[in-house]
Design a protein around this motif. Structure first.
Motif, PDB file in Angstrom:
ATOM      1  N   ILE A 124      95.499 172.187  69.617  1.00 44.14           N
ATOM      2  CA  ILE A 124      95.250 173.618  69.658  1.00 44.14           C
ATOM      3  C   ILE A 124      95.708 174.257  68.356  1.00 44.14           C
ATOM      4  CG2 ILE A 124      97.487 174.209  70.732  1.00 44.14           C
ATOM      5  CD1 ILE A 124      95.947 176.315  72.381  1.00 44.14           C
ATOM      6  N   SER A 125      94.934 175.197  67.890  1.00 43.19           N
ATOM      7  CA  SER A 125      95.277 175.894  66.650  1.00 43.19           C
ATOM      8  C   SER A 125      96.246 177.032  66.944  1.00 43.19           C
ATOM      9  CB  SER A 125      94.008 176.444  65.999  1.00 43.19           C
ATOM     10  OG  SER A 125      94.328 177.269  64.884  1.00 43.19           O
ATOM     11  N   GLU A 126      97.167 177.268  66.013  1.00 46.42           N
ATOM     12  CA  GLU A 126      98.111 178.375  66.170  1.00 46.42           C
ATOM     13  C   GLU A 126      97.683 179.603  65.386  1.00 46.42           C
ATOM     14  OE1 GLU A 126     102.114 177.027  65.392  1.00 46.42           O
ATOM     15  OE2 GLU A 126     102.302 176.373  67.481  1.00 46.42           O
ATOM     16  N   THR A 127      96.506 179.576  64.812  1.00 48.13           N
ATOM     17  CA  THR A 127      95.983 180.736  64.083  1.00 48.13           C
ATOM     18  C   THR A 127      94.567 181.025  64.530  1.00 48.13           C
ATOM     19  OG1 THR A 127      95.185 179.347  62.269  1.00 48.13           O
ATOM     20  CG2 THR A 127      97.408 180.291  62.056  1.00 48.13           C
ATOM     21  N   CYS A 128      94.195 182.301  64.479  1.00 48.05           N
ATOM     22  CA  CYS A 128      92.843 182.714  64.840  1.00 48.05           C
ATOM     23  C   CYS A 128      92.046 183.034  63.581  1.00 48.05           C
ATOM     24  CB  CYS A 128      92.871 183.969  65.708  1.00 48.05           C
ATOM     25  SG  CYS A 128      93.413 183.686  67.382  1.00 48.05           S
TER      26      CYS A 128
END
Length: 684
Positions: A133-137
């Motif tokens: 999962i990415s921690e930035t959008c």
């Protein structure tokens, strides 16, 4: 999975990830020449990405283009910066048959499973699956946002949710905030509560509200649930007012059977829309099969997102009813399905709801507390009189939109009876599951003569196949009681828990009541100088002279020597069966529906030839119907109604119940005021 529906909307999903382990136990596989380990039970385990990953998979199946972000790990108190902790869950699963009941072996096909027990959560620094999962959008303008807030780290990570929610303003944005315990806490909640010009829909589970101190009666009646919500939402302090102050709509899920939408209007008055299955109570669907499935709230939330996306801009809580109804149907379809084993893979279901599931719930808007008792009444589509006539002529199917309860052949739409029977049913089943209970469970049933006091209880416990004992106390003396108690004890010695009816326990001017105190309280009875254990049992005390529990309780202070107060204190519950006549000093308007339900049942049993086998329509003269439904009272309740039908000149080939078929006046007067009955039959 169904073919994805083409939805022209992107969606942003922010949430807490998890890793889910599923274990199934298998029988030994060893033979005579097998190694030692093969002679023991074996097991198989699947590890899946859960939490927000499950939400993403469901959204994709609904046709969304999902952008997902969230914390890769959870920070715990005192944790070092370089130590990353992950949340993992464990569930035990078992194979099920076509009826959804657990199997003791692994079937050839299909390989379907349901969760048999939940092993709990743990935190781990060495996850079985690496985070993806990415921690930035990325930059984007998402009109629809889902916050999958499981209190797993996302709440305090403003670096993840801050930019897309607060730095990029999007017109007509809807935020679906699915929140788990603790409710109304954390930085994310505090900040989302301040947002304006967005539509904030907070989704919580009723059990989480209960765990947070909110009083919500479970599984008795929908009216009680609404009353609990409205009373507490109207307070100035407490969790419900806090949650309502931070969202536009608070959506409370009652498992898969219902939901409530609470909103605040421009005058800060709380409104409530109820979406519910009239035929079921909260938790009923999960009883249809063994075990459970995790992810029901995910199924609901993703289906709601789809409904909102397809509906377009929404302007009020009423606009939510359609999407919520469809989401409840999707959630029920999910809850009634199974996990599927396919080789080394374990797949979660994503079934489309059937037409029956889509039609199972109804919406009742803007329910309020009314009258001096501040009670909620779910409106009906027509008058009780018209509904009663339709019940007799067309059967119980006309009551599909009316809150009801069914136990075997017993059916009621009377709120007092619904709540009473469901409460007693819960008591009985809880008692039977408690193998440590060594004393009887005592309940009392009251009602006027001919009300069917024992019928409902017998229908309720019929699936349990209990040994039934009936003791008519009007024909007994105190000397007979030890013999009765020995019969109950004998059933215990055979390893059975008996169902014991003590009919007319209040006869003999209540003089026998005191002899039940020791069996009820201590599980013992005395015979001469000897004290015997009586063991387990369901003691059902059916009143003969006391028509309601209040009638009995009111006698206690007047004659203390009868030990009636001690008797009442030993009861675990009671039911007031209403019967076919008007009660509550004339304020009981549902008596006509009880009469109609009873009359239809009696016609099916005693005059089946007048009912069309194709349409189910009963051919009854208007006068006959008017007389049965509108006469003030029957002398002996349901027994009188049955006798009037049996005394009528309806042969086995009769095609219609006509006024001329009614009994002769003197015979009729045995069971009803013949003048009143005949006047109504002839159009008066």
């Amino acid at each position: 999975m169904p073919d994805p529906v083409q939805i022209s909307r992107d969606i942003l999903l922010l949430g807490d990830p998890a890793i889910d382990h599923f274990i199934v136990a298998l029988p030994p596989i060893g033979g005579q020449t097998s190694p030692d380990w093969a002679h023991y039970g074996t097991w198989k385990m699947w590890t899946l990405r859960g939490g927000v990953h499950m939400t993403r998979d469901m959204l994709v199946s609904h046709g969304f283009d999902v952008t997902m972000a969230g914390p890769q790990h959870v920070k715990t108190s005192g944790e070092c910066e370089d130590k990353k902790t992950h949340v993992e869950s464990l569930a035990n699963v078992r194979y099920v048959d076509a009826a959804g009941q657990f199997l003791e072996h692994r079937p050839d096909a299909p390989l379907e499973l349901r969760v048999s027990s939940f092993g709990g959560y743990r935190t781990s620094t060495q996850p079985a699956l690496q985070s993806c999962i990415s921690e930035t959008c990325p930059d984007g303008s998402w009109p629809l946002v889902i916050l999958n807030d499981a209190s797993g780290g996302l709440r305090e990570r403003e670096d993840i949710w801050g930019p897309p929610l607060f730095e990029r303003q999007v017109p007509d944005r809807t935020i679906l905030h699915k929140m788990h315990l603790p409710l109304g806490e954390g930085r994310l909640w505090d900040r989302v509560a301040t947002l304006s010009e967005v539509r904030r829909i907070l989704i919580v589970n009723a059990n989480n509200l209960r765990a947070s101190g909110v009083r919500l009666v479970r599984g008795l009646s929908w009216e009680l649930v609404v009353e609990d919500l409205l009373r507490q939402a109207g307070e100035t302090t407490g969790l419900l007012p806090k949650l309502l102050s931070g969202c536009d709509h608070l959506l409370v899920l009652f498992d898969v059977e219902g939901a409530a939408i609470l909103s605040r209007n421009a005058a800060s008055v709380t409104t409530l829309d109820l979406l519910f299955d009239p035929a079921l109570a909260e938790g009923d669907v999960e009883k249809e099969q063994a075990g459970d499935l995790f992810g029901k709230m995910n199924s609901f939330t993703t289906a709601l997102a789809r409904g909102i996306a397809e509906a377009g801009p929404l302007s009020g809580s009423g606009d939510l009813c359609g999407p919520v109804l469809r989401a409840l149907a999707w959630q029920r379809a999910f809850a009634q399905s199974r996990l599927t084993e396919n080789g080394d893979a374990l797949a979660f279901p994503m079934p489309e709801p059937s037409q029956e599931q889509l039609n199972s719930c109804r919406c009742e808007k803007n329910l309020t507390l009314r009258g001096p008792k501040q009670r909620v009444v779910v409106p009906r589509s027509t008058s009780n009189r018209n509904l009663a006539e339709s019940i007799v002529r067309n059967g119980l199917r006309v009551l599909s939109d009316v809150p009801s309860a069914r136990f075997g052949k017993f059916f009621t739409v009377d709120r007092t009876e619904i709540e009473g029977y469901r409460a007693i049913n819960r008591l009985i089943r809880g008692y039977l599951k408690d193998t440590g209970a060594t004393k009887p469970l005592s309940i009392a049933v009251f009602g006027p003569p001919g009300a069917g006091k024992s019928f409902g209880i017998k229908q309720m416990v019929e699936p349990l196949k209990l040994e039934e004992k009936v003791f008519n106390l009007s024909e007994a003396t105190a000397d007979d009681l030890p013999g009765f108690f020995h019969e109950i004890r004998d059933e215990n010695l055979k390893g059975r828990t008996p169902l014991c009816f003590f009919d007319e326990f209040d006869s003999h001017k209540l003089s026998l009541v005191k002899h039940f105190l020791a069996p009820m309280q201590d599980g013992t009875f005395r015979e001469g100088a000897r004290l015997h254990p009586i063991g387990r049992g369901l003691f059902v005390f059916a009143g003969g002279t006391s028509h309601t529990f209040r009638d009995l309780a009111s006698k206690a202070p007047k004659e203390p020597e009868l030990k009636l107060t001690d008797f009442v204190s030993r009861l675990s519950g009671h039911i007031d069966v209403r019967g076919p006549d008007r009660g509550d000093n004339g304020s009981d308007d549902d008596h006509i529906l009880r009469r109609a339900i009873l009359l239809r049942s009696l016609l099916e049993q005693n005059a089946a030839s007048i009912i069309d086998t194709t349409t189910g329509e009963a051919s009854v003269d208007d006068g006959v119907l008017n007389a049965f439904l509108m006469v003030p009272a029957f002398r002996h309740g349901a027994r009188s109604m049955e006798k009037i039908i049996q005394m009528s000149t309806l042969g086995p080939q009769a095609s219609r119940y006509a006024v001329s078929d009614l009994p002769e006046t003197d015979q009729l007067d045995m069971h009803v005021d013949a003048g009143e009955f005949e006047r109504r039959a002839l159009g008066g």
